[in-house]
Design an enzyme around this catalytic site. Structure first.
Site, PDB file in Angstrom:
ATOM      1  N   CYS A 150      -0.737  -0.069   7.598  1.00  0.00           N
ATOM      2  CA  CYS A 150      -1.156   0.563   6.338  1.00  0.00           C
ATOM      3  C   CYS A 150      -2.406   1.406   6.532  1.00  0.00           C
ATOM      4  O   CYS A 150      -2.549   2.463   5.919  1.00  0.00           O
ATOM      5  CB  CYS A 150      -1.395  -0.491   5.269  1.00  0.00           C
ATOM      6  N   GLU A 157       0.844  -1.196   0.000  1.00  0.00           N
ATOM      7  CA  GLU A 157       0.000   0.000   0.000  1.00  0.00           C
ATOM      8  C   GLU A 157       0.882   1.249   0.000  1.00  0.00           C
ATOM      9  O   GLU A 157       0.615   2.223  -0.714  1.00  0.00           O
ATOM     10  CB  GLU A 157      -0.899   0.013   1.244  1.00  0.00           C
ATOM     11  N   CYS A 178      -3.036  -4.156   6.518  1.00  0.00           N
ATOM     12  CA  CYS A 178      -2.714  -4.312   7.940  1.00  0.00           C
ATOM     13  C   CYS A 178      -2.942  -2.990   8.679  1.00  0.00           C
ATOM     14  O   CYS A 178      -3.173  -1.939   8.062  1.00  0.00           O
ATOM     15  CB  CYS A 178      -1.266  -4.763   8.095  1.00  0.00           C
TER      16      CYS A 178
HETATM   17  N1  THU Z   1       2.340  -6.556   3.825  1.00  0.00           N
HETATM   18  C1  THU Z   1       1.868  -5.586   2.975  1.00  0.00           C
HETATM   19  O1  THU Z   1       2.544  -5.248   1.992  1.00  0.00           O
HETATM   20  N2  THU Z   1       0.680  -5.000   3.256  1.00  0.00           N
HETATM   21  C2  THU Z   1      -0.089  -5.331   4.319  1.00  0.00           C
HETATM   22  O2  THU Z   1      -0.947  -4.573   4.694  1.00  0.00           O
HETATM   23  C3  THU Z   1       0.174  -6.604   4.993  1.00  0.00           C
HETATM   24  C4  THU Z   1       1.623  -6.977   5.005  1.00  0.00           C
HETATM   25  C5  THU Z   1       3.657  -7.135   3.549  1.00  0.00           C
HETATM   26  C6  THU Z   1       4.724  -6.730   4.529  1.00  0.00           C
HETATM   27  C7  THU Z   1       5.686  -7.879   4.435  1.00  0.00           C
HETATM   28  O3  THU Z   1       6.509  -7.660   3.315  1.00  0.00           O
HETATM   29  C8  THU Z   1       4.796  -9.076   4.146  1.00  0.00           C
HETATM   30  O4  THU Z   1       3.580  -8.546   3.614  1.00  0.00           O
HETATM   31  C9  THU Z   1       4.481  -9.918   5.349  1.00  0.00           C
HETATM   32  O5  THU Z   1       3.915  -9.174   6.348  1.00  0.00           O
HETATM   33 ZN    ZN Z   2       0.513  -3.039   5.644  1.00  0.00          ZN
END
Ligand code: THU
Ligand code: ZN
Length: 319
Positions: free
Chosen positions: A151, A123, A148
């Site tokens: 984000c 994001e 998450c």
């Molecule tokens: N991740 C994201 O890119 N966005 C989210 O909102 C959830 C988590 C990524 C971070 C990390 O590189 C991997 O997913 C595991 O958490």
């Molecule tokens: Zn995230």
């Protein structure tokens, strides 16, 4: 789903040849043939920077999918090919819709051997992409899985007073305000503005020095968003004859802030580049700033581009 190695390969492969068209059809089954052809033309342009300009978005909508939410979701498999997660091996693809009508691709990045805090979430990648293109705001973000908490907090800083539509594969569209009730944000620290629209501060170099990389780093620092520390900073990365800029993008909750090197790395990767091409990096900071990005920039570069030369230049607000 394809494994991370094959996805990485696909991203490089996609740039030429007949075989790539077949791959592309498999990757993006929800796009019409005409839309896939147009998209291939966009991403094959030499200066491609992870942006699908508004005129191309209109053309894609004309040839289908005809609904913007469906189009953004249909593009996620392409965004995900840019993911570089050596630690988790978990691939995230994102597409942000800019208020100016363009779409911006994003993907998560992790830096091998480093603190997990050095990661860029998908994001953040798509949103920082829109930010670096100077879009006036973000209307919607499509993601391969629910965003998450970090984000959600990052997105809560972008456009106070207007909501962001979140599109998650397989779920109905939802507003950010519903995903983040009773939120903490800029207003709690006494600020009513957010990161968008991008504003410029009038920074000038303390010493006269100039080359393309220095100018790019200074311009990134000028456009950085740093209301809490006032420590504006920007990075410019030179890689295979291209320059990628990265603004520092601060967050009221501090930890979700995106350091300038991370913004620049997200720009490099989403343009189809790779870390091994990095030869020079310039970090522009402010004289006497409350915080410095120097240590984290050095540490991150030590793993991804150990031979790259880092130069730190100082600036100040013009009188
Ligand atoms: N991740 C994201 O890119 N966005 C989210 O909102 C959830 C988590 C990524 C971070 C990390 O590189 C991997 O997913 C595991 O958490
Ligand atoms: Zn995230």
């Amino acid at each position: 789903m394809l494994g991370s190695a094959s996805l990485g390969l696909l991203a490089t492969h996609m740039l030429s040849g007949k075989e790539s068209e077949t791959n592309f059809a498999q990757l993006l089954p929800k796009l019409s043939t005409e839309s896939r052809e147009r998209l291939l033309r966009v991403i094959r342009q030499p200066g491609f920077s992870g942006q699908i300009p508004a005129t191309d978005v209109r053309a894609l909508l004309a040839s289908g999918p005809t609904d913007i939410d469906a189009l953004m979701l249909a593009l996620l498999p392409l965004a995900r090919t840019y993911s570089r997660p050596p630690i988790s091996k978990y691939l995230v693809g994102t597409v942000a819709q800019g208020r100016d009508g363009g779409l911006y691709l994003g993907a998560n990045l992790e830096l091998a051997g480093h603190s997990l805090n050095f990661s860029v979430h998908g994001e953040q990648s798509a949103i920082s992409n829109a930010y670096m293109h100077g879009d006036t705001g973000i209307s919607a973000v499509a993601v391969t899985a629910a965003p998450c908490g970090h984000c959600r907090q990052f997105m809560n800083e972008l456009t106070p007073g207007s909501d962001i539509r979140i599109l998650i594969e397989g779920s109905p569209a939802v507003n950010l305000s519903a995903l983040l009730p009773q939120s903490f944000g800029p207003k709690d620290l006494g600020f009513s503005d957010g990161a968008f629209p991008v504003r410029e501060s009038n920074l000038v170099l303390t010493k006269t020095q100039s080359d393309d990389l220095i100018s790019a780093a200074l311009s990134a620092a000028r456009k950085s968003y740093a209301p809490y520390t006032k420590s504006h900073s920007g990075v410019a990365v030179s890689a295979r004859d291209r320059i990628f800029r990265g603004c520092y993008i601060e967050n009221a909750a501090f930890n979700p802030s995106l350091p300038p090197l991370q913004t620049a790395l997200a720009a490099l990767i989403i343009a189809g580049g790779d870390y091994s091409g990095i030869t020079k990096v310039v970090l522009a900071e402010m004289e006497g700033a409350v915080i410095s990005q120097r240590d984290v920039t050095e540490a991150a570069l030590a793993t991804i581009a150990p031979k790259a030369e880092l130069r730190v230049i100082k600036s100040r607000l013009a009188a």
